[in-house]
Design a protein around this motif. Structure first.
Motif, PDB file in Angstrom:
ATOM      1  N   ILE A 280     -85.441  38.050  57.806  1.00  0.00           N
ATOM      2  CA  ILE A 280     -84.261  37.187  57.742  1.00  0.00           C
ATOM      3  C   ILE A 280     -84.098  36.606  56.344  1.00  0.00           C
ATOM      4  CG2 ILE A 280     -83.244  35.044  58.601  1.00  0.00           C
ATOM      5  CD1 ILE A 280     -84.379  35.657  61.311  1.00  0.00           C
ATOM      6  N   PHE A 281     -85.203  36.212  55.713  1.00  0.00           N
ATOM      7  CA  PHE A 281     -85.128  35.720  54.337  1.00  0.00           C
ATOM      8  C   PHE A 281     -84.513  36.774  53.423  1.00  0.00           C
ATOM      9  CE2 PHE A 281     -89.039  33.207  55.627  1.00  0.00           C
ATOM     10  CZ  PHE A 281     -88.331  32.032  55.816  1.00  0.00           C
ATOM     11  N   GLU A 282     -84.990  38.013  53.558  1.00  0.00           N
ATOM     12  CA  GLU A 282     -84.495  39.093  52.716  1.00  0.00           C
ATOM     13  C   GLU A 282     -83.016  39.364  52.963  1.00  0.00           C
ATOM     14  OE1 GLU A 282     -87.112  42.254  53.705  1.00  0.00           O
ATOM     15  OE2 GLU A 282     -88.834  41.410  52.627  1.00  0.00           O
ATOM     16  N   ASN A 283     -82.604  39.314  54.218  1.00  0.00           N
ATOM     17  CA  ASN A 283     -81.198  39.575  54.537  1.00  0.00           C
ATOM     18  C   ASN A 283     -80.293  38.463  53.987  1.00  0.00           C
ATOM     19  OD1 ASN A 283     -81.893  41.919  55.878  1.00  0.00           O
ATOM     20  ND2 ASN A 283     -81.929  40.972  57.905  1.00  0.00           N
ATOM     21  N   LEU A 284     -80.749  37.217  54.094  1.00  0.00           N
ATOM     22  CA  LEU A 284     -79.949  36.103  53.573  1.00  0.00           C
ATOM     23  C   LEU A 284     -79.831  36.186  52.049  1.00  0.00           C
ATOM     24  CD1 LEU A 284     -81.288  33.127  55.733  1.00  0.00           C
ATOM     25  CD2 LEU A 284     -79.001  34.100  55.805  1.00  0.00           C
ATOM     26  N   ALA A 285     -80.951  36.457  51.388  1.00  0.00           N
ATOM     27  CA  ALA A 285     -80.922  36.568  49.927  1.00  0.00           C
ATOM     28  C   ALA A 285     -80.040  37.734  49.492  1.00  0.00           C
ATOM     29  CB  ALA A 285     -82.341  36.745  49.390  1.00  0.00           C
TER      30      ALA A 285
ATOM     31  N   PHE B 138     -79.709  28.660  42.611  1.00  0.00           N
ATOM     32  CA  PHE B 138     -79.649  29.074  44.007  1.00  0.00           C
ATOM     33  C   PHE B 138     -80.989  28.794  44.671  1.00  0.00           C
ATOM     34  CE2 PHE B 138     -76.222  32.497  43.142  1.00  0.00           C
ATOM     35  CZ  PHE B 138     -75.233  31.541  43.296  1.00  0.00           C
ATOM     36  N   ARG B 139     -80.949  28.537  45.958  1.00  0.00           N
ATOM     37  CA  ARG B 139     -82.189  28.262  46.678  1.00  0.00           C
ATOM     38  C   ARG B 139     -82.911  29.551  47.020  1.00  0.00           C
ATOM     39  NH1 ARG B 139     -79.589  23.731  50.666  1.00  0.00           N
ATOM     40  NH2 ARG B 139     -80.040  21.912  49.398  1.00  0.00           N
ATOM     41  N   LEU B 140     -84.225  29.529  46.826  1.00  0.00           N
ATOM     42  CA  LEU B 140     -85.077  30.581  47.377  1.00  0.00           C
ATOM     43  C   LEU B 140     -85.267  30.228  48.852  1.00  0.00           C
ATOM     44  CD1 LEU B 140     -87.626  30.843  44.467  1.00  0.00           C
ATOM     45  CD2 LEU B 140     -86.084  32.661  45.188  1.00  0.00           C
TER      46      LEU B 140
ATOM     47  N   HIS C 271     -76.342  43.808  39.245  1.00  0.00           N
ATOM     48  CA  HIS C 271     -77.168  42.601  39.217  1.00  0.00           C
ATOM     49  C   HIS C 271     -77.684  42.415  37.785  1.00  0.00           C
ATOM     50  CE1 HIS C 271     -77.929  42.155  43.799  1.00  0.00           C
ATOM     51  NE2 HIS C 271     -76.876  42.943  43.592  1.00  0.00           N
ATOM     52  N   TRP C 272     -77.086  41.477  37.089  1.00  0.00           N
ATOM     53  CA  TRP C 272     -77.384  41.328  35.669  1.00  0.00           C
ATOM     54  C   TRP C 272     -78.669  40.540  35.405  1.00  0.00           C
ATOM     55  CZ3 TRP C 272     -74.768  44.289  32.479  1.00  0.00           C
ATOM     56  CH2 TRP C 272     -73.495  44.730  32.848  1.00  0.00           C
ATOM     57  N   ALA C 273     -79.248  39.955  36.415  1.00  0.00           N
ATOM     58  CA  ALA C 273     -80.496  39.198  36.243  1.00  0.00           C
ATOM     59  C   ALA C 273     -81.303  39.267  37.525  1.00  0.00           C
ATOM     60  CB  ALA C 273     -80.203  37.744  35.879  1.00  0.00           C
ATOM     61  N   LYS C 274     -82.617  39.120  37.388  1.00  0.00           N
ATOM     62  CA  LYS C 274     -83.471  39.118  38.569  1.00  0.00           C
ATOM     63  C   LYS C 274     -83.144  37.903  39.433  1.00  0.00           C
ATOM     64  CE  LYS C 274     -87.421  41.581  36.555  1.00  0.00           C
ATOM     65  NZ  LYS C 274     -88.874  41.497  36.226  1.00  0.00           N
ATOM     66  N   TRP C 275     -83.274  38.081  40.739  1.00  0.00           N
ATOM     67  CA  TRP C 275     -82.912  37.007  41.664  1.00  0.00           C
ATOM     68  C   TRP C 275     -83.786  35.775  41.474  1.00  0.00           C
ATOM     69  CZ3 TRP C 275     -78.705  35.861  43.764  1.00  0.00           C
ATOM     70  CH2 TRP C 275     -78.625  34.953  44.831  1.00  0.00           C
ATOM     71  N   ASP C 276     -85.075  35.968  41.232  1.00  0.00           N
ATOM     72  CA  ASP C 276     -85.960  34.823  41.019  1.00  0.00           C
ATOM     73  C   ASP C 276     -85.519  34.011  39.807  1.00  0.00           C
ATOM     74  OD1 ASP C 276     -87.417  35.551  43.194  1.00  0.00           O
ATOM     75  OD2 ASP C 276     -89.079  36.429  42.074  1.00  0.00           O
ATOM     76  N   LYS C 277     -84.981  34.699  38.792  1.00  0.00           N
ATOM     77  CA  LYS C 277     -84.519  34.001  37.588  1.00  0.00           C
ATOM     78  C   LYS C 277     -83.231  33.243  37.865  1.00  0.00           C
ATOM     79  CE  LYS C 277     -83.738  34.751  32.660  1.00  0.00           C
ATOM     80  NZ  LYS C 277     -83.669  35.757  31.573  1.00  0.00           N
ATOM     81  N   VAL C 278     -82.324  33.840  38.646  1.00  0.00           N
ATOM     82  CA  VAL C 278     -81.066  33.183  39.000  1.00  0.00           C
ATOM     83  C   VAL C 278     -81.339  31.902  39.787  1.00  0.00           C
ATOM     84  CG1 VAL C 278     -78.937  33.435  40.344  1.00  0.00           C
ATOM     85  CG2 VAL C 278     -79.765  35.342  38.975  1.00  0.00           C
TER      86      VAL C 278
END
Length: 211
Positions: free
Chosen positions: A10-15, A51-53, A33-40
């Motif tokens: 569910i975490f993966e689907n929401l992200a 954005f929230r992890l 995707h111009w940047a890694k999600w963790d960086k965003v």
């Protein structure tokens, strides 16, 4: 999410849904995707979007429930959970329970997060053990380092306080606590306005845990 730890899928689907909405100008087509999600997800103060992890946010919400368990030990929910899972210890201790409920498993999953910067705040000191509880104001908080040989393994912090003057008994500290810990202990104020010991959280000015 304030009650249950969601499955990783569910975490993966929401992200994925959030990322797709953010990067794509024509959903449901996938954009670049111009940047890694963790960086965003880094805070705005660090130049990113903030954005929230989802997984970390879920744990933060569950840690709020665990915080309430240690702050309000006389509440009904605490008495129920204590009777089932931790009769002889604290909800922050290492607990192994047989067939735990989903609610308890979820709340207990936030234990490591809460232990990062929570420590016991000394008032009378009757409920805090010198050698086992995390009350020394270090990062992270820890128990006191004893002077060998240890003659009182179950000593309470109250035993190191002059209860009449509400001050640390320096002679007893020198007898039972490692010299390196004594300045840290003496820097801790002792309050006479509370009847029991409480907990504090370092990251807020009022020392109360917030999500």
């Amino acid at each position: 999410m304030s009650t249950f730890l969601l499955p990783l899928e569910i975490f993966e689907n929401l992200a994925s849904a959030i990322a797709q909405f953010w990067w794509s100008s024509n959903p449901p087509k996938r954009g670049i995707h111009w940047a890694k999600w963790d960086k965003v997800c880094l805070p705005k103060e660090e130049g990113m979007i903030g954005f929230r992890l989802i997984y970390e946010f879920n744990l933060a919400l569950l840690a709020k429930q665990l915080w309430r368990l240690v702050q309000y030990p006389d509440s009904l929910v605490v008495r129920v959970l204590r009777g089932r899972y931790y009769r002889m210890t604290s909800p922050l201790g290492a607990i192994s329970a047989s067939s735990p409920s989903c609610v308890w498993t979820s709340i207990y999953a936030a234990r490591k997060l809460l232990l990062l910067e929570i420590r016991q705040k000394i008032h009378p000191g009757y409920e805090v053990t010198v050698r086992e509880d995390q009350w020394i104001p270090t990062i992270p908080a820890r128990s006191a380092t004893p002077v060998a040989p240890v003659t009182h393994p179950n000593m309470r912090v109250s035993d190191l306080i002059n209860q009449d003057l509400k001050k640390w008994d320096v002679e007893l500290l020198e007898d039972y606590v490692h010299p390196a810990d004594i300045p840290l202990i003496r820097s801790m104020a002792i309050s006479s306005t509370y009847r029991r010991d409480t907990f504090c959280w370092k990251y807020t000015k009022n020392y109360q845990y917030t999500v």
